[in-house]
Design an enzyme around this catalytic site. Structure first.
Site, PDB file in Angstrom:
ATOM      1  CE1 TYR A 158      50.093  39.124  38.691  1.00  0.00           C
ATOM      2  CE2 TYR A 158      50.193  39.611  41.350  1.00  0.00           C
ATOM      3  CZ  TYR A 158      50.296  38.839  40.372  1.00  0.00           C
ATOM      4  OH  TYR A 158      51.134  37.569  40.075  1.00  0.00           O
ATOM      5  CE  LYS A 203      51.459  35.939  22.864  1.00  0.00           C
ATOM      6  NZ  LYS A 203      53.283  35.058  22.110  1.00  0.00           N
ATOM      7  CG  ASP A 236      56.687  33.841  23.448  1.00  0.00           C
ATOM      8  OD1 ASP A 236      56.663  35.011  23.150  1.00  0.00           O
ATOM      9  OD2 ASP A 236      55.312  33.258  22.091  1.00  0.00           O
ATOM     10  CG  ASP A 260      53.911  36.746  39.556  1.00  0.00           C
ATOM     11  OD1 ASP A 260      54.555  36.404  40.735  1.00  0.00           O
ATOM     12  OD2 ASP A 260      53.561  35.426  39.380  1.00  0.00           O
ATOM     13  CG  ASP A 264      58.576  32.236  41.144  1.00  0.00           C
ATOM     14  OD1 ASP A 264      59.148  33.603  41.619  1.00  0.00           O
ATOM     15  OD2 ASP A 264      57.901  31.737  41.158  1.00  0.00           O
TER      16      ASP A 264
HETATM   17  C1  IPM Z   1      55.820  37.768  43.720  1.00  0.00           C
HETATM   18  C2  IPM Z   1      54.076  35.988  44.517  1.00  0.00           C
HETATM   19  C3  IPM Z   1      52.985  37.294  44.988  1.00  0.00           C
HETATM   20  C4  IPM Z   1      53.027  38.191  43.389  1.00  0.00           C
HETATM   21  C5  IPM Z   1      52.408  36.793  45.393  1.00  0.00           C
HETATM   22  C6  IPM Z   1      52.692  35.589  46.893  1.00  0.00           C
HETATM   23  C7  IPM Z   1      50.879  36.894  45.310  1.00  0.00           C
HETATM   24  O1  IPM Z   1      54.392  35.857  43.876  1.00  0.00           O
HETATM   25  O2  IPM Z   1      56.241  38.758  44.336  1.00  0.00           O
HETATM   26  O3  IPM Z   1      55.860  37.402  42.925  1.00  0.00           O
HETATM   27  O4  IPM Z   1      52.098  37.494  42.499  1.00  0.00           O
HETATM   28  O5  IPM Z   1      52.688  39.330  43.152  1.00  0.00           O
HETATM   29 MG    MG Z   2      56.497  35.682  42.119  1.00  0.00          MG
END
Ligand code: IPM
Ligand code: MG
Length: 369
Positions: A158, A203, A236, A260, A264
């Site tokens: 990042y 990884k 993975d 990240d 999700d």
């Molecule tokens: C999160 C989001 C952020 C990230 C984005 C919006 C920059 O996806 O907080 O998970 O990638 O960290």
């Molecule tokens: Mg995110």
């Protein structure tokens, strides 16, 4: 250096009533709606427990670009530094896509994390019994899941050097041993306070920085956390285990990008991204609290966004920045009560009857007493 799970404010002697100044960064899309809900709940906590909370809005993301051309105005950074805690809504939206990389809304979020030194991102994944059916996964897989993701937040790919030259793009993934150590310590402390199990995800079969993670984490755990049940899993494989046997994990520590993506994915265990809060902590200064979800431009302004992630993020602020554990637990219990009463926003209604942001927030506040 000792890195604690708190952001430093927890060292304060808890005295009642307390005063706290909270900066709010509503941002874009549904950000303002869910942030307003969190502020309402915190105000109710203030009344109920006799604390004085003051709130001050500042610009970030697309809203800040529209107002002054920059996703993270210096006034916003300065205000956050003065705050006891920062609540953030969400940033981003199609309106600002396609701009050059420096003026994207997301740069505001990455910038404030970096400016405040918020290297430790805590993302708890818990399944309320009533919401087991809201998950796309089978009930027997998600029942009882309770995972704490500890995502490194201020380094890795990042923040690596990036560029495009002659039709080739690159972005560098890099970590220092010290960056790995401090995040593994946060995770180790958390694991010790929870179920005693720590999983490091990398990884290392392909990536050089992952091999550093593996070496540094193993050495640190052997010396400082020999009591923990410690394990390493390739990212993975972890993506697979999160949907096949999520109940096997307690604390999971990983790098910025993997964290990240995996969080999700893990959000689907709990049924909706709309339920998940997060806390971003450093080793001094205020913590930043935000929903894991994004700005959801498709439903922005419609009054149907699930406010619970933002409200649960406010509970994390009470716990980690204001050292108000009882108040944090009261908010979490009020959220659980609202869900137990059968109320659902559309994202967790599984096609059934649903209520809007306002009614859900009002019910949480009512449950607070
Ligand atoms: C999160 C989001 C952020 C990230 C984005 C919006 C920059 O996806 O907080 O998970 O990638 O960290
Ligand atoms: Mg995110």
């Amino acid at each position: 250096m000792t890195v604690s799970l708190s952001d430093g404010a927890a060292n304060r002697v808890a005295c009642h009533p307390m005063y706290a100044h909270i900066v709010t960064l509503p941002g874009d899309g549904i950000g303002p709606e869910v942030t307003a809900a969190a502020v309402e709940v915190l105000s109710a906590v203030g009344r109920r427990f006799e604390h004085e909370f003051t709130f001050q809005d500042h610009l970030i993301g697309g809203a800040a670009i529209d107002a002054g051309g920059h996703p993270l105005p210096p006034e916003t950074v300065a205000a956050c530094r003065q705050a006891d805690a920062v609540l953030l809504g969400a940033v981003g939206g199609p309106r600002w896509d396609g701009g050059d990389s420096e003026v994207r809304p997301e740069q505001g979020l990455l910038g404030i994390r970096r400016e405040l030194g918020l290297f430790a991102n805590l993302r708890p994944i818990r399944v309320l019994p009533e919401l087991v059916g809201a998950s796309p996964l089978r009930p027997e897989i998600v029942e009882g899941v309770d995972i704490l993701f500890v995502r490194e937040l201020t380094s890795g790919i990042y923040f690596g050097e990036a560029g495009t030259k002659d039709g080739t793009s690159y972005q560098v993934m890099q970590y220092t041993a010290q960056e790995v150590e401090r995040i593994v310590r946060v995770a180790g402390d958390a694991a010790r306070a929870r179920g005693g199990k720590l999983t490091m995800v990398d990884k290392a079969n392909v990536l050089e920085p992952s091999r550093l993670w593996r070496k540094v984490a193993a050495e640190l755990v052997a010396v400082e956390y020999p009591d923990l049940d410690y394990d390493v899993v390739l990212v993975d494989a972890m993506a697979m285990y999160l949907v096949s046997r999520p109940g096997d994990f307690d604390v999971v520590v990983t790098s910025n990008l993997f964290g990240d993506i995996l969080t999700d994915e893990a959000s689907m265990i709990s049924g909706s991204l709309g339920m998940l809060p997060s806390a971003s902590l450093g080793s001094g200064g205020p913590g930043l609290y935000e929903p894991v979800h994004g700005s959801a431009p498709d439903i922005a302004g419609a009054g149907v966004a699930n406010p619970l992630a933002a409200i649960l993020a406010a509970a994390m602020a009470l716990r980690h920045s204001l050292d108000l554990e009882g108040e944090a637990a009261a908010v979490e219990a009020a959220v659980a009560a609202a869900i137990a009463s059968g109320l659902r926003t559309p994202d967790i209604a599984a096609g059934g009857a649903s209520v809007g942001t306002g009614e859900m927030t009002a019910t949480v506040i009512e449950a607070l007493g």
